[in-house]
Design a protein around this motif. Structure first.
Motif, PDB file in Angstrom:
ATOM      1  N   UNK A  83     -14.299  -3.408   0.612  1.00  0.00           N
ATOM      2  CA  UNK A  83     -15.163  -2.983  -0.486  1.00  0.00           C
ATOM      3  C   UNK A  83     -14.314  -2.350  -1.582  1.00  0.00           C
ATOM      4  N   UNK A  84     -14.693  -2.613  -2.822  1.00  0.00           N
ATOM      5  CA  UNK A  84     -14.061  -1.965  -3.971  1.00  0.00           C
ATOM      6  C   UNK A  84     -15.037  -0.906  -4.476  1.00  0.00           C
ATOM      7  N   UNK A  85     -14.712   0.371  -4.371  1.00  0.00           N
ATOM      8  CA  UNK A  85     -15.637   1.422  -4.811  1.00  0.00           C
ATOM      9  C   UNK A  85     -15.924   1.326  -6.306  1.00  0.00           C
ATOM     10  N   UNK A  86     -17.126   1.732  -6.724  1.00  0.00           N
ATOM     11  CA  UNK A  86     -17.497   1.634  -8.147  1.00  0.00           C
ATOM     12  C   UNK A  86     -16.898   2.747  -8.999  1.00  0.00           C
ATOM     13  N   UNK A  87     -16.379   3.786  -8.342  1.00  0.00           N
ATOM     14  CA  UNK A  87     -15.870   4.940  -9.084  1.00  0.00           C
ATOM     15  C   UNK A  87     -14.357   5.022  -8.968  1.00  0.00           C
ATOM     16  N   UNK A  88     -13.696   5.483 -10.028  1.00  0.00           N
ATOM     17  CA  UNK A  88     -12.248   5.674 -10.010  1.00  0.00           C
ATOM     18  C   UNK A  88     -11.904   7.149  -9.816  1.00  0.00           C
ATOM     19  N   UNK A  89     -12.886   7.940  -9.437  1.00  0.00           N
ATOM     20  CA  UNK A  89     -12.680   9.365  -9.249  1.00  0.00           C
ATOM     21  C   UNK A  89     -11.757   9.639  -8.061  1.00  0.00           C
ATOM     22  N   UNK A 145     -14.969   2.700  12.104  1.00  0.00           N
ATOM     23  CA  UNK A 145     -13.628   2.948  11.593  1.00  0.00           C
ATOM     24  C   UNK A 145     -13.507   2.434  10.161  1.00  0.00           C
ATOM     25  N   UNK A 146     -12.912   3.251   9.308  1.00  0.00           N
ATOM     26  CA  UNK A 146     -12.730   2.904   7.897  1.00  0.00           C
ATOM     27  C   UNK A 146     -11.311   3.268   7.478  1.00  0.00           C
ATOM     28  N   UNK A 147     -10.634   2.341   6.814  1.00  0.00           N
ATOM     29  CA  UNK A 147      -9.324   2.624   6.210  1.00  0.00           C
ATOM     30  C   UNK A 147      -9.519   2.793   4.709  1.00  0.00           C
ATOM     31  N   UNK A 148      -9.073   3.908   4.189  1.00  0.00           N
ATOM     32  CA  UNK A 148      -9.115   4.142   2.746  1.00  0.00           C
ATOM     33  C   UNK A 148      -7.739   3.812   2.169  1.00  0.00           C
ATOM     34  N   UNK A 149      -7.691   2.874   1.241  1.00  0.00           N
ATOM     35  CA  UNK A 149      -6.444   2.545   0.558  1.00  0.00           C
ATOM     36  C   UNK A 149      -6.395   3.376  -0.719  1.00  0.00           C
ATOM     37  N   UNK A 150      -5.465   4.319  -0.766  1.00  0.00           N
ATOM     38  CA  UNK A 150      -5.376   5.268  -1.868  1.00  0.00           C
ATOM     39  C   UNK A 150      -4.166   4.977  -2.749  1.00  0.00           C
ATOM     40  N   UNK A 151      -4.286   5.341  -4.011  1.00  0.00           N
ATOM     41  CA  UNK A 151      -3.169   5.226  -4.939  1.00  0.00           C
ATOM     42  C   UNK A 151      -2.929   6.593  -5.570  1.00  0.00           C
ATOM     43  N   UNK A 152      -1.707   7.096  -5.412  1.00  0.00           N
ATOM     44  CA  UNK A 152      -1.357   8.394  -5.983  1.00  0.00           C
ATOM     45  C   UNK A 152       0.023   8.292  -6.632  1.00  0.00           C
ATOM     46  N   UNK A 153       0.092   8.613  -7.901  1.00  0.00           N
ATOM     47  CA  UNK A 153       1.356   8.517  -8.662  1.00  0.00           C
ATOM     48  C   UNK A 153       1.988   7.129  -8.551  1.00  0.00           C
ATOM     49  N   UNK A 209      -1.078  16.254   0.670  1.00  0.00           N
ATOM     50  CA  UNK A 209      -0.780  15.119  -0.202  1.00  0.00           C
ATOM     51  C   UNK A 209      -1.422  13.825   0.272  1.00  0.00           C
ATOM     52  N   UNK A 210      -1.553  13.643   1.588  1.00  0.00           N
ATOM     53  CA  UNK A 210      -2.105  12.391   2.118  1.00  0.00           C
ATOM     54  C   UNK A 210      -3.544  12.142   1.672  1.00  0.00           C
ATOM     55  N   UNK A 211      -4.253  13.190   1.240  1.00  0.00           N
ATOM     56  CA  UNK A 211      -5.642  13.040   0.789  1.00  0.00           C
ATOM     57  C   UNK A 211      -5.749  12.782  -0.713  1.00  0.00           C
ATOM     58  N   UNK A 212      -4.634  12.862  -1.419  1.00  0.00           N
ATOM     59  CA  UNK A 212      -4.667  12.709  -2.869  1.00  0.00           C
ATOM     60  C   UNK A 212      -4.751  11.244  -3.269  1.00  0.00           C
ATOM     61  N   UNK A 213      -5.358  11.003  -4.430  1.00  0.00           N
ATOM     62  CA  UNK A 213      -5.344   9.672  -5.016  1.00  0.00           C
ATOM     63  C   UNK A 213      -6.710   9.038  -5.178  1.00  0.00           C
ATOM     64  N   UNK A 214      -6.699   8.007  -5.967  1.00  0.00           N
ATOM     65  CA  UNK A 214      -7.895   7.197  -6.217  1.00  0.00           C
ATOM     66  C   UNK A 214      -8.094   6.226  -5.052  1.00  0.00           C
ATOM     67  N   UNK A 215      -9.347   6.060  -4.641  1.00  0.00           N
ATOM     68  CA  UNK A 215      -9.648   5.106  -3.567  1.00  0.00           C
ATOM     69  C   UNK A 215      -9.753   3.713  -4.184  1.00  0.00           C
TER      70      UNK A 215
END
Length: 222
Positions: A83-89, A145-153, A209-215
Protein backbone atom coordinates in the motif's frame (compact mmCIF):
# COMPACT_ATOMS: atom_id res chain seq x y z
CA UNK A 1 48.65 -32.17 10.34
CA UNK A 2 45.93 -30.12 8.69
CA UNK A 3 43.68 -28.23 11.13
CA UNK A 4 39.97 -28.91 10.85
CA UNK A 5 37.84 -25.98 9.77
CA UNK A 6 35.46 -25.11 12.67
CA UNK A 7 33.08 -23.53 10.17
CA UNK A 8 30.87 -25.45 7.73
CA UNK A 9 32.16 -28.94 7.06
CA UNK A 10 29.00 -30.57 5.67
CA UNK A 11 29.22 -31.13 1.91
CA UNK A 12 25.85 -31.04 0.17
CA UNK A 13 24.98 -29.38 -3.12
CA UNK A 14 21.23 -29.75 -2.53
CA UNK A 15 20.75 -26.87 -0.13
CA UNK A 16 17.32 -25.28 0.11
CA UNK A 17 15.53 -22.72 2.24
CA UNK A 18 12.81 -22.79 4.86
CA UNK A 19 11.13 -19.86 6.63
CA UNK A 20 10.35 -19.22 10.30
CA UNK A 21 6.74 -19.73 11.43
CA UNK A 22 7.43 -17.74 14.61
CA UNK A 23 10.41 -16.73 16.75
CA UNK A 24 12.73 -19.75 16.57
CA UNK A 25 15.70 -20.75 18.71
CA UNK A 26 18.87 -21.76 16.90
CA UNK A 27 20.68 -24.47 18.88
CA UNK A 28 24.19 -25.85 19.11
CA UNK A 29 23.02 -29.48 18.87
CA UNK A 30 19.76 -31.28 17.97
CA UNK A 31 18.21 -31.14 21.42
CA UNK A 32 15.88 -28.72 23.22
CA UNK A 33 18.32 -28.91 26.13
CA UNK A 34 21.27 -27.68 24.08
CA UNK A 35 22.61 -24.12 24.13
CA UNK A 36 20.61 -21.44 22.30
CA UNK A 37 23.04 -19.81 19.85
CA UNK A 38 20.67 -17.25 18.37
CA UNK A 39 17.17 -16.61 17.07
CA UNK A 40 15.39 -16.08 13.78
CA UNK A 41 12.02 -14.40 13.48
CA UNK A 42 8.77 -14.88 11.59
CA UNK A 43 9.30 -15.22 7.83
CA UNK A 44 13.11 -15.06 8.10
CA UNK A 45 14.88 -17.44 5.69
CA UNK A 46 17.33 -20.11 6.80
CA UNK A 47 19.49 -22.36 4.63
CA UNK A 48 18.85 -26.08 5.20
CA UNK A 49 21.87 -28.34 4.84
CA UNK A 50 20.03 -31.57 5.60
CA UNK A 51 17.28 -33.10 7.69
CA UNK A 52 18.88 -34.88 10.64
CA UNK A 53 15.74 -36.77 11.73
CA UNK A 54 11.99 -36.21 12.09
CA UNK A 55 12.51 -33.36 14.55
CA UNK A 56 15.65 -31.47 13.50
CA UNK A 57 17.26 -29.70 10.56
CA UNK A 58 20.98 -29.04 10.20
CA UNK A 59 21.22 -25.44 9.02
CA UNK A 60 23.69 -22.78 7.92
CA UNK A 61 23.63 -19.96 10.49
CA UNK A 62 26.25 -17.17 10.53
CA UNK A 63 28.79 -19.35 8.76
CA UNK A 64 28.45 -22.37 11.02
CA UNK A 65 26.43 -25.58 11.29
CA UNK A 66 23.57 -25.25 13.77
CA UNK A 67 20.22 -26.90 14.43
CA UNK A 68 16.58 -25.86 14.37
CA UNK A 69 13.38 -27.75 15.12
CA UNK A 70 11.47 -28.85 11.99
CA UNK A 71 8.03 -27.89 13.31
CA UNK A 72 8.92 -24.20 13.53
CA UNK A 73 9.80 -23.80 9.85
CA UNK A 74 7.57 -23.56 6.77
CA UNK A 75 8.23 -24.22 3.09
CA UNK A 76 7.01 -20.93 1.63
CA UNK A 77 7.66 -17.34 2.53
CA UNK A 78 4.52 -15.38 3.43
CA UNK A 79 3.29 -12.91 0.80
CA UNK A 80 2.14 -9.35 1.30
CA UNK A 81 0.03 -6.63 -0.29
CA UNK A 82 1.72 -3.30 -0.82
CA UNK A 83 0.00 0.00 0.00
CA UNK A 84 1.10 3.56 -0.72
CA UNK A 85 -0.12 5.81 2.13
CA UNK A 86 -2.04 8.95 1.07
CA UNK A 87 -0.10 11.19 3.45
CA UNK A 88 3.55 12.27 3.32
CA UNK A 89 3.54 13.19 7.00
CA UNK A 90 6.37 11.91 9.19
CA UNK A 91 4.19 12.20 12.31
CA UNK A 92 3.68 8.93 14.22
CA UNK A 93 1.27 9.04 17.14
CA UNK A 94 1.15 6.68 20.11
CA UNK A 95 -1.21 5.17 22.64
CA UNK A 96 -0.33 3.92 26.10
CA UNK A 97 -0.52 0.15 26.49
CA UNK A 98 -2.71 0.70 29.55
CA UNK A 99 -5.52 1.75 27.18
CA UNK A 100 -5.58 -1.72 25.60
CA UNK A 101 -7.73 -4.37 27.25
CA UNK A 102 -6.20 -7.19 29.30
CA UNK A 103 -9.15 -9.50 28.58
CA UNK A 104 -8.09 -12.88 27.19
CA UNK A 105 -11.48 -13.19 25.44
CA UNK A 106 -10.51 -10.39 23.02
CA UNK A 107 -7.66 -10.64 20.44
CA UNK A 108 -6.05 -7.42 21.69
CA UNK A 109 -5.89 -8.81 25.23
CA UNK A 110 -4.51 -12.18 24.18
CA UNK A 111 -1.77 -10.53 22.13
CA UNK A 112 -0.96 -8.14 24.95
CA UNK A 113 0.30 -11.06 27.02
CA UNK A 114 3.20 -11.35 24.54
CA UNK A 115 4.32 -7.71 24.79
CA UNK A 116 7.95 -6.99 25.56
CA UNK A 117 9.04 -3.41 26.24
CA UNK A 118 11.92 -1.99 24.21
CA UNK A 119 13.28 0.12 27.04
CA UNK A 120 15.48 2.21 24.77
CA UNK A 121 12.51 3.55 22.81
CA UNK A 122 9.61 2.98 25.21
CA UNK A 123 7.70 1.14 22.45
CA UNK A 124 6.33 -2.37 22.95
CA UNK A 125 7.37 -5.25 20.69
CA UNK A 126 6.43 -8.82 20.02
CA UNK A 127 9.56 -10.64 18.91
CA UNK A 128 11.33 -8.23 16.58
CA UNK A 129 8.14 -6.35 15.59
CA UNK A 130 6.84 -3.11 17.09
CA UNK A 131 3.20 -2.96 18.20
CA UNK A 132 1.00 -0.57 16.22
CA UNK A 133 -2.59 0.29 15.32
CA UNK A 134 -3.75 1.22 11.80
CA UNK A 135 -7.01 2.29 10.17
CA UNK A 136 -9.52 -0.31 9.01
CA UNK A 137 -8.69 0.39 5.33
CA UNK A 138 -5.47 -1.58 5.82
CA UNK A 139 -6.71 -4.32 8.15
CA UNK A 140 -9.13 -4.86 11.02
CA UNK A 141 -7.33 -7.93 12.35
CA UNK A 142 -5.04 -8.05 15.35
CA UNK A 143 -1.72 -9.85 14.92
CA UNK A 144 -1.14 -8.88 11.27
CA UNK A 145 2.50 -8.35 10.36
CA UNK A 146 3.29 -5.06 8.63
CA UNK A 147 6.59 -3.73 7.28
CA UNK A 148 6.86 0.04 7.12
CA UNK A 149 9.29 1.27 4.45
CA UNK A 150 10.57 4.61 5.72
CA UNK A 151 12.67 7.32 4.12
CA UNK A 152 14.78 9.59 6.31
CA UNK A 153 17.42 12.00 4.96
CA UNK A 154 17.27 10.26 1.58
CA UNK A 155 17.89 6.79 2.99
CA UNK A 156 15.32 3.99 3.11
CA UNK A 157 14.91 1.49 5.91
CA UNK A 158 12.29 -1.02 7.00
CA UNK A 159 10.59 -1.05 10.40
CA UNK A 160 8.96 -4.37 11.25
CA UNK A 161 5.60 -4.03 13.02
CA UNK A 162 2.53 -6.00 14.13
CA UNK A 163 -1.05 -4.84 14.66
CA UNK A 164 -1.83 -4.85 18.37
CA UNK A 165 -4.97 -2.70 18.08
CA UNK A 166 -7.16 -1.01 15.47
CA UNK A 167 -7.91 2.67 15.01
CA UNK A 168 -11.61 3.48 15.43
CA UNK A 169 -13.36 4.48 12.19
CA UNK A 170 -14.82 7.56 13.90
CA UNK A 171 -11.27 8.79 14.46
CA UNK A 172 -9.98 8.24 10.91
CA UNK A 173 -10.37 10.02 7.58
CA UNK A 174 -9.52 9.44 3.89
CA UNK A 175 -11.43 6.16 3.71
CA UNK A 176 -10.07 5.21 7.17
CA UNK A 177 -6.44 5.37 6.05
CA UNK A 178 -5.28 8.31 8.20
CA UNK A 179 -6.01 9.27 11.79
CA UNK A 180 -7.52 12.70 12.33
CA UNK A 181 -4.26 13.81 13.93
CA UNK A 182 -2.45 13.09 10.63
CA UNK A 183 -0.73 9.87 11.61
CA UNK A 184 -0.91 6.70 9.52
CA UNK A 185 0.26 4.38 12.31
CA UNK A 186 -0.07 4.64 16.06
CA UNK A 187 2.55 2.91 18.24
CA UNK A 188 1.80 1.14 21.51
CA UNK A 189 4.07 2.55 24.21
CA UNK A 190 4.75 2.84 27.90
CA UNK A 191 4.36 6.56 28.52
CA UNK A 192 6.65 6.40 31.53
CA UNK A 193 9.42 4.74 29.46
CA UNK A 194 8.98 6.92 26.36
CA UNK A 195 11.78 9.50 25.91
CA UNK A 196 10.72 12.93 27.17
CA UNK A 197 10.95 14.64 23.76
CA UNK A 198 8.75 12.00 22.10
CA UNK A 199 6.26 12.36 24.95
CA UNK A 200 6.32 16.16 24.70
CA UNK A 201 5.90 16.19 20.90
CA UNK A 202 3.35 13.36 20.89
CA UNK A 203 5.45 11.72 18.17
CA UNK A 204 7.31 8.38 18.36
CA UNK A 205 9.67 9.69 15.66
CA UNK A 206 11.57 11.37 18.50
CA UNK A 207 12.04 8.11 20.43
CA UNK A 208 14.85 6.71 18.25
CA UNK A 209 16.24 7.28 14.76
CA UNK A 210 14.70 4.03 13.47
CA UNK A 211 11.21 5.59 13.86
CA UNK A 212 12.04 8.72 11.87
CA UNK A 213 10.98 9.35 8.30
CA UNK A 214 8.15 9.42 5.84
CA UNK A 215 6.26 6.16 5.31
CA UNK A 216 6.74 5.37 1.61
CA UNK A 217 5.09 1.96 1.60
CA UNK A 218 3.25 -0.45 3.87
CA UNK A 219 3.72 -4.17 3.25
CA UNK A 220 0.82 -5.99 4.83
CA UNK A 221 1.29 -9.74 5.10
CA UNK A 222 -1.53 -12.15 4.32
Amino acid sequence: MTALNPKLTHVNTHHYYRYARTTVNIRASPSTKSKVIGKIYWNDPVKILKRVNRKWYLIHYKGEERYVCVQYLKKKKSCYKEFIPPSHSTFKSYEDAGCITDSKSIPQGRLKRKYCLDRESGVYRIGNRYCIAVGSYYTKRVGVKIDLVLSHNGRKHTLKCITADSKADKDTINNHRVHKDGSIVEFVVSKTALPSKARRMGDVSYAMNKFKGEILKMKIYQ
